[in-house]
Design a protein around this motif. Sequence first.
Motif, short mmCIF file in Angstrom:
data_model
loop_
_atom_site.label_atom_id
_atom_site.label_comp_id
_atom_site.label_asym_id
_atom_site.label_seq_id
_atom_site.Cartn_x
_atom_site.Cartn_y
_atom_site.Cartn_z
N ILE A 140 -2.27 3.27 -11.43
CA ILE A 140 -3.72 3.36 -11.33
C ILE A 140 -4.14 3.99 -10.00
O ILE A 140 -5.04 4.84 -9.96
N VAL A 141 -3.48 3.61 -8.92
CA VAL A 141 -3.83 4.13 -7.60
C VAL A 141 -3.63 5.65 -7.55
O VAL A 141 -4.52 6.40 -7.11
N TYR A 142 -2.47 6.12 -8.00
CA TYR A 142 -2.21 7.55 -7.94
C TYR A 142 -3.03 8.33 -8.97
O TYR A 142 -3.45 9.46 -8.70
N ALA A 143 -3.26 7.74 -10.12
CA ALA A 143 -4.10 8.41 -11.12
C ALA A 143 -5.53 8.57 -10.60
O ALA A 143 -6.15 9.63 -10.74
N ALA A 144 -6.06 7.51 -10.00
CA ALA A 144 -7.40 7.58 -9.42
C ALA A 144 -7.46 8.63 -8.32
O ALA A 144 -8.44 9.38 -8.20
N THR A 145 -6.40 8.72 -7.53
CA THR A 145 -6.34 9.70 -6.45
C THR A 145 -6.38 11.13 -6.99
O THR A 145 -7.12 11.98 -6.48
N ALA A 146 -5.60 11.40 -8.03
CA ALA A 146 -5.62 12.73 -8.65
C ALA A 146 -6.98 13.03 -9.25
O ALA A 146 -7.50 14.14 -9.12
N GLY A 147 -7.57 12.03 -9.91
CA GLY A 147 -8.89 12.21 -10.50
C GLY A 147 -9.95 12.50 -9.45
O GLY A 147 -10.84 13.32 -9.66
N LEU A 148 -9.83 11.86 -8.30
CA LEU A 148 -10.81 12.08 -7.23
C LEU A 148 -10.64 13.43 -6.56
O LEU A 148 -11.61 14.05 -6.12
N GLY A 149 -9.39 13.91 -6.49
CA GLY A 149 -9.19 15.27 -6.00
C GLY A 149 -9.86 16.27 -6.92
O GLY A 149 -10.58 17.17 -6.47
N PHE A 150 -9.65 16.08 -8.22
CA PHE A 150 -10.28 16.96 -9.21
C PHE A 150 -11.80 16.89 -9.09
O PHE A 150 -12.50 17.91 -9.08
N ALA A 151 -12.33 15.67 -8.98
CA ALA A 151 -13.79 15.48 -8.92
C ALA A 151 -14.38 16.10 -7.66
O ALA A 151 -15.53 16.54 -7.67
N THR A 152 -13.61 16.13 -6.57
CA THR A 152 -14.12 16.68 -5.31
C THR A 152 -14.47 18.16 -5.46
O THR A 152 -15.59 18.58 -5.14
N LEU A 153 -13.52 18.95 -5.93
CA LEU A 153 -13.79 20.38 -6.06
C LEU A 153 -14.84 20.63 -7.14
O LEU A 153 -15.73 21.48 -6.98
N GLU A 154 -14.75 19.91 -8.24
CA GLU A 154 -15.74 20.06 -9.30
C GLU A 154 -17.14 19.76 -8.78
O GLU A 154 -18.11 20.46 -9.08
N PRO A 190 0.83 -1.22 0.00
CA PRO A 190 0.00 0.00 0.00
C PRO A 190 0.85 1.25 0.00
O PRO A 190 1.92 1.30 0.62
N GLU A 191 0.38 2.27 -0.72
CA GLU A 191 1.14 3.51 -0.86
C GLU A 191 1.12 4.32 0.43
O GLU A 191 0.15 4.26 1.20
N PRO A 192 2.19 5.09 0.68
CA PRO A 192 2.23 5.94 1.89
C PRO A 192 1.06 6.92 1.88
O PRO A 192 0.79 7.56 0.86
N LEU A 193 0.39 7.03 3.01
CA LEU A 193 -0.77 7.90 3.10
C LEU A 193 -0.39 9.34 2.79
O LEU A 193 -1.20 10.10 2.23
N ALA A 194 0.83 9.73 3.14
CA ALA A 194 1.28 11.11 2.87
C ALA A 194 1.27 11.41 1.38
O ALA A 194 0.85 12.49 0.95
N TRP A 195 1.72 10.44 0.56
CA TRP A 195 1.71 10.64 -0.88
C TRP A 195 0.28 10.67 -1.42
O TRP A 195 -0.05 11.46 -2.31
N ILE A 196 -0.56 9.79 -0.90
CA ILE A 196 -1.95 9.75 -1.34
C ILE A 196 -2.63 11.09 -1.08
O ILE A 196 -3.32 11.65 -1.96
N LEU A 197 -2.44 11.62 0.12
CA LEU A 197 -3.06 12.90 0.46
C LEU A 197 -2.50 14.03 -0.38
O LEU A 197 -3.23 14.93 -0.80
N MET A 198 -1.19 13.99 -0.64
CA MET A 198 -0.58 15.04 -1.46
C MET A 198 -1.15 15.04 -2.87
O MET A 198 -1.53 16.10 -3.41
N ILE A 199 -1.23 13.87 -3.48
CA ILE A 199 -1.77 13.77 -4.83
C ILE A 199 -3.24 14.16 -4.85
O ILE A 199 -3.71 14.84 -5.79
N TYR A 200 -3.97 13.78 -3.83
CA TYR A 200 -5.39 14.13 -3.75
C TYR A 200 -5.57 15.65 -3.71
O TYR A 200 -6.38 16.21 -4.47
#
Length: 225
Positions: free
Chosen positions: A99-113, A29-39
Amino acid sequence: METGPLLLLAIAPAVFWLWYFYHKDRYEPEPLAWILMIYFLGIAVTIPVALVEGIFALFLADFLITVLIAPVVEEAGKYLVVRRTVYESSEFDEPVDGIVYAATAGLGFATLENIIYVFSALETSVAFAVQTGLVRALISVPGHVLFSAMWGYALGRARFLPAPRRPVIILGGLALAMASHALFNLLLYSTVGFALLVLIVVPVFWITVQRRIDESLRNSAYLPK
């Protein structure tokens, strides 16, 4: 109606899918810090993307913005969030990480949108805001994940191939994501198109992405630890 429940409605779908994709990487599993940063970078990139789309909107019709410009600019923006950060780090050490990081970036984008769309709809009525949030939770938020996963899969493959082969694979994945995003937006313009989207297109996208997740996990299992 207080704004709290509407804000929750706008944010909750992205949080759910973030949890879902984060737990897809069962080997390391990816470090939570990276996940949050990408999000949060995915959230932040929404702003320059909106500015670019706004510039094009000065001289192009809304239909062209929605079907041609938005898919290109939005997928490029999300892609750069991952490509210019975690992709260059040692933490990007498995094919499924793309895929994990791409989905994370996409979900960050989708959140504000999502927040913008839901609270814009509130100007019409509470019922319309709730309807907007529910429809986007079922269609638009997963859509951003699915499009991002297409170029994320390509990034994950390319990372472990010889450097000369990487650009073609990455560009192919990015082009597929943009084309899929364009088709998605186009189908939203009609009732029949929306039905096709819900009944056929989105399920096909999900099946394709799930197969790519499974393939990436299989490939990750064979990497030296």
